[in-house]
Scaffold this motif. Structure first.
Motif, PDB file in Angstrom:
ATOM      1  N   HIS A   1       0.824  -1.213   0.000  1.00 53.10           N
ATOM      2  CA  HIS A   1       0.000   0.000   0.000  1.00 53.10           C
ATOM      3  C   HIS A   1       0.863   1.272   0.000  1.00 53.10           C
ATOM      4  N   GLY A   2       2.173   1.128  -0.100  1.00 51.89           N
ATOM      5  CA  GLY A   2       3.049   2.299  -0.163  1.00 51.89           C
ATOM      6  C   GLY A   2       3.220   2.990   1.178  1.00 51.89           C
ATOM      7  N   LEU A   3       3.011   2.253   2.263  1.00 55.71           N
ATOM      8  CA  LEU A   3       3.115   2.832   3.601  1.00 55.71           C
ATOM      9  C   LEU A   3       4.522   2.607   4.150  1.00 55.71           C
ATOM     10  N   ALA A   4       5.021   3.596   4.910  1.00 51.54           N
ATOM     11  CA  ALA A   4       6.296   3.419   5.608  1.00 51.54           C
ATOM     12  C   ALA A   4       5.997   2.619   6.877  1.00 51.54           C
ATOM     13  N   VAL A   5       6.719   1.540   7.076  1.00 49.75           N
ATOM     14  CA  VAL A   5       6.373   0.627   8.169  1.00 49.75           C
ATOM     15  C   VAL A   5       7.598   0.323   9.030  1.00 49.75           C
ATOM     16  N   ILE A   6       7.457   0.572  10.344  1.00 47.63           N
ATOM     17  CA  ILE A   6       8.565   0.321  11.275  1.00 47.63           C
ATOM     18  C   ILE A   6       8.031  -0.530  12.430  1.00 47.63           C
TER      19      ILE A   6
END
Ligand SMILES: NC(=O)c1ccc[n+]([C@@H]2O[C@H](COP(=O)([O-])OP(=O)(O)OC[C@H]3O[C@@H](n4cnc5c(N)ncnc54)[C@H](OP(=O)(O)O)[C@@H]3O)[C@@H](O)[C@H]2O)c1
Length: 129
Positions: free
Chosen positions: A77-82
């Motif tokens: 989904h093009g999300l930055a994920v940490i």
């Protein structure tokens, strides 16, 4: 509210976001204003989300862990994920999610887990008061 009050468009907005609480309205605002969406509690705090049937089914299909499936969903989904991991095996499991590609059917099954009452953390609209 920041944009309205100051005219400044933030580069990044970090908000609670996971398959159980997908923040579609905020994401579409971010997309229109070129703001990066960064997911906090991306694994749903590592609790019930990772045992939800559609996620376990997709994980079994790809022979991957539920956490990897959830991380791959964020990335697709093009999300930055940490994700947070204190366990070394979780940490390497999470890094290995980068090459997992979910198909349309997988994405639709996980997209369907969205819930308006899926918030796990504090609501920033009432935060502190
Ligand atoms: N801006 C904010 O207000 C805000 C609020 C909350 C969180 N955050 C940020 O969001 C990030 C993480 O959020 P979070 O800690 O709430 O939750 P999270 O990343 O959704 O979940 C972390 C939990 O998942 C477990 N986990 C990690 N990898 C796993 C794996 N491969 N398999 C099974 N379980 C796994 C962890 O266990 P172990 O620790 O045992 O590995 C931990 O219990 C952090 O970067 C945090 O700073 C920001």
């Amino acid at each position: 509210r920041i944009v309205e009050a100051t005219g400044v468009v933030p580069a990044v907005n970090q908000i609670e976001l996971h398959p159980g609480f997908q923040q579609r309205e905020a994401r579409s605002y971010h997309e229109a204003h070129k703001i990066v969406t960064q997911s906090w509690s991306p694994l749903g705090q590592g609790k019930d989300l990772l045992t939800r049937a559609p996620i376990v089914r997709v994980a079994d299909k790809h022979r991957r862990s539920p956490a990897q499936v959830v991380i791959a969903w964020h990335l697709a989904h093009g999300l930055a994920v940490i994700p947070k991991a204190s366990d070394l095996e979780h940490l390497s499991d999470n890094f290995a999610a980068r090459d997992l590609i979910l198909d349309e059917e997988d994405m639709a099954a996980i997209d369907a887990l969205d819930s308006p009452v899926g918030r796990l953390g504090p609501d920033p609209r009432s935060f502190g008061g």
